[in-house]
Design a protein around this motif. Structure first.
Motif, PDB file in Angstrom:
ATOM      1  N   MET A 179       0.814  -1.225   0.000  1.00  0.00           N
ATOM      2  CA  MET A 179       0.000   0.000   0.000  1.00  0.00           C
ATOM      3  C   MET A 179       0.844   1.271   0.000  1.00  0.00           C
ATOM      4  O   MET A 179       0.330   2.347  -0.294  1.00  0.00           O
ATOM      5  N   MET A 180       2.138   1.169   0.331  1.00  0.00           N
ATOM      6  CA  MET A 180       3.025   2.331   0.216  1.00  0.00           C
ATOM      7  C   MET A 180       3.346   2.624  -1.247  1.00  0.00           C
ATOM      8  O   MET A 180       3.826   3.713  -1.573  1.00  0.00           O
ATOM      9  N   CYS A 181       3.125   1.623  -2.100  1.00  0.00           N
ATOM     10  CA  CYS A 181       3.377   1.831  -3.531  1.00  0.00           C
ATOM     11  C   CYS A 181       2.223   2.639  -4.134  1.00  0.00           C
ATOM     12  O   CYS A 181       1.170   2.794  -3.527  1.00  0.00           O
ATOM     13  N   ASP A 182       2.434   3.167  -5.342  1.00  0.00           N
ATOM     14  CA  ASP A 182       1.415   4.034  -5.945  1.00  0.00           C
ATOM     15  C   ASP A 182       0.223   3.242  -6.450  1.00  0.00           C
ATOM     16  O   ASP A 182      -0.881   3.759  -6.512  1.00  0.00           O
ATOM     17  N   THR A 183       0.468   1.998  -6.840  1.00  0.00           N
ATOM     18  CA  THR A 183      -0.630   1.150  -7.268  1.00  0.00           C
ATOM     19  C   THR A 183      -0.226  -0.303  -7.018  1.00  0.00           C
ATOM     20  O   THR A 183       0.964  -0.607  -6.893  1.00  0.00           O
ATOM     21  N   ILE A 184      -1.218  -1.170  -6.909  1.00  0.00           N
ATOM     22  CA  ILE A 184      -0.957  -2.593  -6.672  1.00  0.00           C
ATOM     23  C   ILE A 184      -1.566  -3.393  -7.811  1.00  0.00           C
ATOM     24  O   ILE A 184      -2.759  -3.237  -8.105  1.00  0.00           O
ATOM     25  N   TYR A 185      -0.747  -4.216  -8.456  1.00  0.00           N
ATOM     26  CA  TYR A 185      -1.234  -5.234  -9.385  1.00  0.00           C
ATOM     27  C   TYR A 185      -1.014  -6.573  -8.675  1.00  0.00           C
ATOM     28  O   TYR A 185      -0.015  -6.739  -7.967  1.00  0.00           O
ATOM     29  N   CYS A 186      -1.933  -7.526  -8.866  1.00  0.00           N
ATOM     30  CA  CYS A 186      -1.711  -8.800  -8.194  1.00  0.00           C
ATOM     31  C   CYS A 186      -2.006  -9.984  -9.092  1.00  0.00           C
ATOM     32  O   CYS A 186      -2.703  -9.861 -10.104  1.00  0.00           O
ATOM     33  N   GLY A 187      -1.443 -11.129  -8.690  1.00  0.00           N
ATOM     34  CA  GLY A 187      -1.753 -12.396  -9.335  1.00  0.00           C
ATOM     35  C   GLY A 187      -2.974 -13.017  -8.660  1.00  0.00           C
ATOM     36  O   GLY A 187      -3.357 -12.614  -7.555  1.00  0.00           O
ATOM     37  N   GLN A 188      -3.539 -14.030  -9.317  1.00  0.00           N
ATOM     38  CA  GLN A 188      -4.734 -14.691  -8.761  1.00  0.00           C
ATOM     39  C   GLN A 188      -4.459 -15.297  -7.386  1.00  0.00           C
ATOM     40  O   GLN A 188      -5.369 -15.473  -6.592  1.00  0.00           O
ATOM     41  N   SER A 189      -3.181 -15.633  -7.119  1.00  0.00           N
ATOM     42  CA  SER A 189      -2.849 -16.279  -5.835  1.00  0.00           C
ATOM     43  C   SER A 189      -2.750 -15.295  -4.675  1.00  0.00           C
ATOM     44  O   SER A 189      -2.549 -15.711  -3.534  1.00  0.00           O
ATOM     45  N   ALA A 190      -2.869 -14.005  -4.950  1.00  0.00           N
ATOM     46  CA  ALA A 190      -2.599 -13.009  -3.896  1.00  0.00           C
ATOM     47  C   ALA A 190      -3.586 -13.130  -2.739  1.00  0.00           C
ATOM     48  O   ALA A 190      -4.777 -13.400  -2.940  1.00  0.00           O
ATOM     49  N   ARG A 191      -3.063 -12.943  -1.538  1.00  0.00           N
ATOM     50  CA  ARG A 191      -3.891 -12.926  -0.319  1.00  0.00           C
ATOM     51  C   ARG A 191      -3.429 -11.742   0.519  1.00  0.00           C
ATOM     52  O   ARG A 191      -2.266 -11.686   0.922  1.00  0.00           O
ATOM     53  N   PHE A 192      -4.357 -10.833   0.765  1.00  0.00           N
ATOM     54  CA  PHE A 192      -4.035  -9.628   1.528  1.00  0.00           C
ATOM     55  C   PHE A 192      -4.658  -9.721   2.914  1.00  0.00           C
ATOM     56  O   PHE A 192      -5.788 -10.179   3.056  1.00  0.00           O
ATOM     57  N   GLY A 193      -3.943  -9.241   3.912  1.00  0.00           N
ATOM     58  CA  GLY A 193      -4.529  -9.233   5.245  1.00  0.00           C
ATOM     59  C   GLY A 193      -3.708  -8.422   6.221  1.00  0.00           C
ATOM     60  O   GLY A 193      -2.535  -8.136   5.982  1.00  0.00           O
TER      61      GLY A 193
END
Ligand code: CAA
Length: 257
Positions: free
Chosen positions: A115-129
């Motif tokens: 979230m410190m980055c300007d934007t986030i791209y992710c793969g299908q495996s991504a898990r945020f928490g």
């Protein structure tokens, strides 16, 4: 152990890719990762030849949080006096655009670093928490503030109070991530977008991200004034003349940056 590098740095044209590489700890963010990232990124930030950063991890983890083993025995006086975790804000303060490319776990400090980055791209495996509550603490690298701004209070409360994970689709729907890709296409797509950003005037890109960031810091009227003044100031740059001339002359712009 300390001699081993925890971050790989590669340069492709005007793009610099930083890969967190601590597979033994799911890329947990310790002081060494912080110092390697800032040692690499801070000097490049003011390099006119670098137009965008891509920050990434492994297929299994972008980063599974701050390093719990490193933190466990710290005391309050020591945490306060050393301003524990404050050093990470240096990454957020970099002026060059930066894209987080997230596969696998982005938990705790890992989610906060993304979230410190300007934007986030992710793969299908991504898990945020933000699972800090399970450890008896709360987010300490900006999670309570940035997640709330990105996804709103209700969802941020849900994530931070339960410690649950969001999958890629939920994160996209919530506005945390901008794009989802199949895992094996993620890094290529992030590098392509970074190269596109880096092909423009660096000055323009820097002030564009400053203007967007102001939206989260200030009132609408102050933000609009800030934007208008920056917009006007760009007419003092050669790149504005070049960009508009190239359009009118139906040719590709050659920005001096
Ligand atoms: N710190 C230190 N080590 C970590 C770590 C972390 N945040 N996350 C994982 N590891 C280590 C594990 O201890 C384990 O090491 P060993 O093989 O030596 O036992 C190794 O990485 C692999 O992890 P698991 O065996 O647990 O892997 P898994 O696939 O079974 O589970 C996981 C994956 C669900 C992500 C689990 O590792 C996990 O819950 N990790 C902790 C996540 C977390 O709580 N993050 C928040 C940290 S606090 C924080 O970040 C504060 C802040 O706001 C800055």
């Amino acid at each position: 152990q300390a001699a081993n590098k925890c971050v790989r740095v590669e340069r492709e044209g005007r793009v610099v890719i930083l890969t967190i590489d601590r597979p033994e700890a799911l890329n947990a963010l310790n002081l060494q990762v912080l110092s390697e990232l800032t040692d690499a990124m801070v000097p490049l930030d003011s390099d006119p030849g670098v137009g965008c950063f891509v920050l990434t991890g492994s297929a299994k983890a972008f980063a599974a949080g701050a390093d719990i083993a490193e933190m466990r025995d710290r005391t309050y006086p020591d945490a306060f006096l050393t301003n524990m975790l404050a050093g990470w804000e240096a990454i957020a303060q970099l002026r060059t655009p930066k894209i987080a490319a997230v596969s696998g776990y982005a938990l705790g400090g890992g989610c906060e670093l993304a979230m410190m980055c300007d934007t986030i791209y992710c793969g299908q495996s991504a898990r945020f928490g933000q699972p800090e509550i399970k450890l008896g603490v709360i987010p300490g690298m900006g999670g309570s503030q940035r997640l709330t701004r990105l996804v709103g209070k209700s969802k941020a409360m849900d994530m931070i109070l339960t410690g649950r994970m969001m999958d890629a689709d939920e994160a996209k729907e919530a506005g945390l991530v901008a794009r989802i890709y199949p895992d094996d296409e993620l890094l290529g797509a992030a590098k392509e977008a970074a190269a596109q950003i880096a092909s423009y005037s660096k000055t323009t890109a820097l002030v564009a991200r400053e203007a967007v960031d102001r939206a989260l810091e200030t009132s609408l009227s102050e933000g609009l004034l800030f934007e208008r003044r920056i917009f006007q100031s760009l007419f003092g740059t050669d790149d504005q003349k070049e960009g508009m001339s190239a359009f009118i002359e139906k040719r590709k712009a050659d920005f001096k940056r």
